[in-house]
Enzyme design. Structure first.
Site, PDB file in Angstrom:
ATOM      1  N   HIS A   1       8.925  38.836 -29.808  1.00  0.00           N
ATOM      2  CA  HIS A   1       9.327  37.961 -30.942  1.00  0.00           C
ATOM      3  C   HIS A   1      10.091  38.177 -30.949  1.00  0.00           C
ATOM      4  O   HIS A   1      10.972  37.651 -32.673  1.00  0.00           O
ATOM      5  CB  HIS A   1       8.084  38.493 -32.123  1.00  0.00           C
ATOM      6  CG  HIS A   1       8.084  36.784 -32.560  1.00  0.00           C
ATOM      7  ND1 HIS A   1       7.075  36.281 -33.299  1.00  0.00           N
ATOM      8  CD2 HIS A   1       9.079  35.510 -32.395  1.00  0.00           C
ATOM      9  CE1 HIS A   1       6.783  35.436 -33.890  1.00  0.00           C
ATOM     10  NE2 HIS A   1       7.848  34.630 -34.196  1.00  0.00           N
TER      11      HIS A   1
ATOM     12  N   ARG B   1       2.844  31.416 -29.380  1.00  0.00           N
ATOM     13  CA  ARG B   1       2.266  31.881 -30.304  1.00  0.00           C
ATOM     14  C   ARG B   1       1.249  33.010 -29.854  1.00  0.00           C
ATOM     15  O   ARG B   1       0.376  32.540 -28.390  1.00  0.00           O
ATOM     16  CB  ARG B   1       1.227  31.022 -31.306  1.00  0.00           C
ATOM     17  CG  ARG B   1       1.932  30.667 -32.356  1.00  0.00           C
ATOM     18  CD  ARG B   1       2.974  31.791 -33.213  1.00  0.00           C
ATOM     19  NE  ARG B   1       3.964  31.252 -34.554  1.00  0.00           N
ATOM     20  CZ  ARG B   1       5.119  30.595 -34.718  1.00  0.00           C
ATOM     21  NH1 ARG B   1       6.154  31.220 -33.233  1.00  0.00           N
ATOM     22  NH2 ARG B   1       5.242  30.693 -35.697  1.00  0.00           N
TER      23      ARG B   1
HETATM   24  P1  NDP Z   1       7.676  20.913 -32.211  1.00  0.00           P
HETATM   25  O1  NDP Z   1       7.007  20.060 -33.146  1.00  0.00           O
HETATM   26  O2  NDP Z   1       8.433  20.247 -32.447  1.00  0.00           O
HETATM   27  O3  NDP Z   1       7.172  19.956 -30.867  1.00  0.00           O
HETATM   28  C1  NDP Z   1       5.913  20.388 -30.966  1.00  0.00           C
HETATM   29  C2  NDP Z   1       5.098  19.763 -28.892  1.00  0.00           C
HETATM   30  O4  NDP Z   1       4.170  20.412 -28.743  1.00  0.00           O
HETATM   31  C3  NDP Z   1       5.046  18.348 -28.747  1.00  0.00           C
HETATM   32  O5  NDP Z   1       6.159  17.916 -27.950  1.00  0.00           O
HETATM   33  C4  NDP Z   1       3.824  17.483 -28.968  1.00  0.00           C
HETATM   34  O6  NDP Z   1       3.423  16.915 -28.466  1.00  0.00           O
HETATM   35  C5  NDP Z   1       3.323  19.365 -28.385  1.00  0.00           C
HETATM   36  N1  NDP Z   1       2.414  19.443 -28.862  1.00  0.00           N
HETATM   37  C6  NDP Z   1       1.694  19.458 -30.108  1.00  0.00           C
HETATM   38  N2  NDP Z   1      -0.142  19.619 -29.488  1.00  0.00           N
HETATM   39  C7  NDP Z   1      -0.515  19.441 -28.321  1.00  0.00           C
HETATM   40  C8  NDP Z   1      -1.556  18.779 -27.677  1.00  0.00           C
HETATM   41  N3  NDP Z   1      -2.804  19.153 -28.272  1.00  0.00           N
HETATM   42  N4  NDP Z   1      -1.503  18.627 -26.495  1.00  0.00           N
HETATM   43  C9  NDP Z   1      -0.414  18.160 -25.999  1.00  0.00           C
HETATM   44  N5  NDP Z   1       0.961  18.436 -26.528  1.00  0.00           N
HETATM   45  C10 NDP Z   1       1.000  19.165 -27.590  1.00  0.00           C
HETATM   46  O7  NDP Z   1       7.486  22.043 -31.904  1.00  0.00           O
HETATM   47  P2  NDP Z   1       8.620  22.790 -31.599  1.00  0.00           P
HETATM   48  O8  NDP Z   1       9.105  22.834 -30.835  1.00  0.00           O
HETATM   49  O9  NDP Z   1      10.144  22.803 -32.472  1.00  0.00           O
HETATM   50  O10 NDP Z   1       8.235  24.600 -31.834  1.00  0.00           O
HETATM   51  C11 NDP Z   1       7.421  25.515 -30.928  1.00  0.00           C
HETATM   52  C12 NDP Z   1       6.160  25.759 -31.288  1.00  0.00           C
HETATM   53  O11 NDP Z   1       7.487  27.251 -30.901  1.00  0.00           O
HETATM   54  C13 NDP Z   1       6.605  27.044 -32.838  1.00  0.00           C
HETATM   55  O12 NDP Z   1       5.699  26.175 -33.322  1.00  0.00           O
HETATM   56  C14 NDP Z   1       6.088  28.272 -32.369  1.00  0.00           C
HETATM   57  O13 NDP Z   1       5.167  28.323 -32.905  1.00  0.00           O
HETATM   58  C15 NDP Z   1       7.007  28.419 -31.624  1.00  0.00           C
HETATM   59  N6  NDP Z   1       7.999  29.041 -31.832  1.00  0.00           N
HETATM   60  C16 NDP Z   1       8.404  30.397 -31.060  1.00  0.00           C
HETATM   61  C17 NDP Z   1       9.732  30.977 -31.397  1.00  0.00           C
HETATM   62  C18 NDP Z   1      10.179  32.544 -30.888  1.00  0.00           C
HETATM   63  O14 NDP Z   1      10.580  33.653 -30.748  1.00  0.00           O
HETATM   64  N7  NDP Z   1       8.931  32.889 -30.064  1.00  0.00           N
HETATM   65  C19 NDP Z   1      10.655  30.848 -32.637  1.00  0.00           C
HETATM   66  C20 NDP Z   1       9.986  29.437 -33.096  1.00  0.00           C
HETATM   67  C21 NDP Z   1       8.961  28.686 -32.786  1.00  0.00           C
HETATM   68  P3  NDP Z   1       4.294  15.679 -29.375  1.00  0.00           P
HETATM   69  O15 NDP Z   1       6.274  15.523 -29.126  1.00  0.00           O
HETATM   70  O16 NDP Z   1       3.920  14.127 -28.436  1.00  0.00           O
HETATM   71  O17 NDP Z   1       4.524  15.267 -30.826  1.00  0.00           O
HETATM   72  C1  OXD Z   2       9.193  30.676 -36.122  1.00  0.00           C
HETATM   73  C2  OXD Z   2       9.379  32.290 -35.175  1.00  0.00           C
HETATM   74  O1  OXD Z   2       7.701  29.532 -35.744  1.00  0.00           O
HETATM   75  O2  OXD Z   2      10.201  32.605 -35.266  1.00  0.00           O
HETATM   76  O3  OXD Z   2      10.990  30.096 -36.212  1.00  0.00           O
HETATM   77  O4  OXD Z   2       8.496  32.322 -34.182  1.00  0.00           O
END
Ligand code: NDP
Ligand code: OXD
Length: 314
Positions: A277, A229
């Protein structure tokens, strides 16, 4: 459970996405009565809400709401609503189609940076200047966030030979990718990342993470890819690191305010590639099947997949 005589009813928002989603949702679940915000009829009828950035307070106005389905993978757009009902489960959209497209985006940008395209693109003024090139095995890629998207990106990059490691909240290795945790782990990862990819959710703990001190911990000439983000990046710190040539390049897919305004300095900052995005775009043909399965599970009282942990913020 709802009475067998009544159709399950969904609030859908925003209206601008309805033309893409409503027909496919209805073909997957013909009995679903979909009402597009703000024309929702009686608020008491609504069983589930499928939303992206709903106006604050709308969800709280639905007394019989049983499930909130995010229209996106990230859910900060829901959790920032001060009136968000505390007892309604929130489900993220986790669609393998989107996971694949994000991982494809990450591979594309990492290879671009690895092959120094961001530098050659500046040499297009008849400047024939080959640069030394290292192998993928010598290029260390650090991934912040090893969740659905980070894991798949890591898997593909490792398959191409890159030296991949990651950072997550648990510190547990996943799928053979070494992980570290906490501020010390983040420093250790940064010090060994030639290319740093952010695939974190936006939470209080992760805002501004790509700023100082992390940028100074990265090796000289390191590059950034942010597809988490916008607020993960401290733009002033990143611009300063690019300006003093400590950071060599940055690919930014997400921004504090989207669309990025036409006069934003990032458009013309040397070394920065802006994408609008697009790491993933939601895909109704695959997404609707997943959403309808969640709705059916909710209405049948079965456990829900991809539930948001409100305490953790993702
Ligand atoms: P998940 O919830 O599957 O994974 C999140 C990861 O971040 C996990 O490994 C988690 O750790 C880690 N994490 C969260 N908080 C912390 C912290 N404080 N310190 C260290 N590690 C942390 O999310 P997704 O992979 O599905 O998606 C990630 C993000 O990608 C979404 O929230 C969204 O913002 C973004 N996104 C962007 C898109 C785009 O088009 N640019 C499209 C889709 C999503 P743990 O494994 O230990 O829980
Ligand atoms: C999502 C994105 O969070 O597209 O799905 O960023």
């Amino acid at each position: 459970m709802i009475a067998a005589t009544r159709r399950p009813t969904m609030l859908f928002s925003p209206a601008g996405s309805a033309a893409r989603w409503v027909p496919v949702l209805n073909s997957e679940m013909p009995e679903l009565d979909i009402r597009i915000w703000p024309d929702i009829g009686r608020a008491e009828d609504i069983d589930v809400a499928m939303v992206w950035k709903p106006p604050h307070g709308v969800l709280a106005s639905l007394p019989n709401l049983k499930m909130i389905q995010s229209l996106g993978t990230g859910v900060e757009h829901l959790l920032e609503d001060p009136a968000l009902p505390g007892d309604v489960p929130i489900v993220r959209l986790v669609d393998p189609y989107m996971t694949k497209t994000v991982a494809e985006y990450v591979v594309c940008q990492v290879i671009r940076l690895h092959r120094q395209e961001h530098l050659y693109v500046r040499q297009q003024q008849r400047d024939w200047r080959p640069r030394p090139q290292v192998n993928a095995e010598e290029r260390r890629v650090g991934i912040l966030g090893l969740g659905e998207l980070g894991r798949e990106s890591a898997r593909l990059l490792q398959g191409l030979g890159f030296a991949v490691s990651g950072w997550n909240r648990s510190g547990n290795s996943v799928d053979g990718i070494k992980a570290c945790r906490g501020p010390e782990g983040m420093r250790a990862l940064a010090e060994q990342s030639d290319i740093l990819v952010c695939l974190l959710p936006l939470t209080d703990d992760t805002k501004d993470i790509i700023g100082e001190p992390l940028l100074s911990w990265l090796p000289a000439n390191a590059c950034i890819v942010n597809c988490g983000r916008g607020p993960h990046v401290n733009v002033a710190d990143l611009s300063a690191a690019l300006e003093r040539k400590h950071t060599s390049g940055a690919v930014l897919d997400v921004f504090d305010v989207e669309p990025l305004s036409g006069d934003h300095p990032l458009w013309s900052t040397p070394g920065v590639l802006v994408t609008p995005h697009v790491a993933a775009q939601s895909n109704p043909p695959t997404g609707a099947k997943i959403v309808v399965e969640s709705i059916r599970a909710c209405l049948d009282g079965r456990p829900l997949a991809n539930l948001v942990n409100r305490g953790a913020g993702y």
